[in-house]
Design an enzyme around this catalytic site. Sequence first.
Site, PDB file in Angstrom:
ATOM      1  N   LYS A  64       6.566  35.148 -16.704  1.00  0.00           N
ATOM      2  CA  LYS A  64       6.517  36.602 -16.491  1.00  0.00           C
ATOM      3  C   LYS A  64       5.256  37.084 -15.771  1.00  0.00           C
ATOM      4  CE  LYS A  64       9.511  38.167 -20.249  1.00  0.00           C
ATOM      5  NZ  LYS A  64       9.695  39.147 -21.327  1.00  0.00           N
ATOM      6  N   ASP A 100      11.575  45.598 -20.214  1.00  0.00           N
ATOM      7  CA  ASP A 100      11.481  45.314 -21.657  1.00  0.00           C
ATOM      8  C   ASP A 100      11.163  46.568 -22.491  1.00  0.00           C
ATOM      9  OD1 ASP A 100      12.092  42.590 -21.602  1.00  0.00           O
ATOM     10  OD2 ASP A 100      10.015  42.001 -21.250  1.00  0.00           O
ATOM     11  N   ASN A 150      -3.485  45.167 -34.988  1.00  0.00           N
ATOM     12  CA  ASN A 150      -3.459  43.805 -34.442  1.00  0.00           C
ATOM     13  C   ASN A 150      -4.471  42.938 -35.155  1.00  0.00           C
ATOM     14  OD1 ASN A 150      -2.251  42.038 -32.537  1.00  0.00           O
ATOM     15  ND2 ASN A 150      -4.141  42.050 -31.352  1.00  0.00           N
TER      16      ASN A 150
END
Length: 275
Positions: A64, A100, A150
């Site tokens: 990608k 996406d 995160n």
Amino acid sequence: MKLAVIGYPIHHSKSPFMHNSWLKECGLKGSYEALEVPPDQLGEQIEDLRKRNFSGYNVTIPHKENIIQYLDEVEDRATELGAVNTVVIRDGKSYGYNTDGDGFLKSLLTKRTTKEVSDSQILIIGAGGAAKGIAGSLHSFGAEKISIANRTVIKADQLIESHGLTGDSMDLAAAQHQIGLFDIVINTTSQGMYPHIHQHALDATEMKAGSLAADIIYNPLKTQFLKKAEAAGADILNGVGMFVFQGALAFEKWTDKIPDTASMINKITKDMKQE
Ligand code: ATR
């Protein structure tokens, strides 16, 4: 019309099944094949697809990011993300897109209204490529109250800052304490994906009843994260919808036809249950 998906490995991909079904349903002649392309052959394979008159292709792991250098033009969103999942070949030129984030958004809109999405307190778990695309699409759509949790907090900080979001960045422990405050919680990490089905980045046990837990994973259909959220009385959304809608957005770019997403979600869900 010749279409493909390139990745490495690629044999588990459900994209050929999905796009070949849509080509047929839309009465289009053509085929969509899975091409296993090792990283060191990416450049030559792309040139080969162009020479063989392919109309376009999807790009998946691990290409990608690397694909970008070989394309003639890349849309702003995909440039910002540094990742392309869809290439359209027109008049011998290759154009890169990323569907996406919008695929996720369309999937989310099967469970929540536009207004609900923009009014919601949203928590995204993870700050990698998938999180970036999803945060970007949610933000362009009008959602602002987006927090990011995160493991590596600095990446969450950067994501909040780059999009000018009004939510907080935090580590996973802080998010674990606050999980009950959010209306929509989205797992974008690979935690819980087959074969590591007992893992989760956050425990959803304390989610608010009536809130929504979304996972981008679709194997298994119900991750540990979604199981716990469901037990807490939350609605759940797995990654099948995102997969189907990102594919539908690519299909529309290649063919100008709008494929049937609802029945494809059912078909892929059934197929996954049999595996
Ligand atoms: P993708 O492009 O699929 O988003 P990625 O860019 O590698 O993949 O991002 C993976 C995300 O999953 C990151 O947010 C990562 O956290 P770090 O930024 O701290 O690496 C998260 N992730 C991966 N393994 C994890 C684990 N064991 N626990 C918690 N988070 C994890």
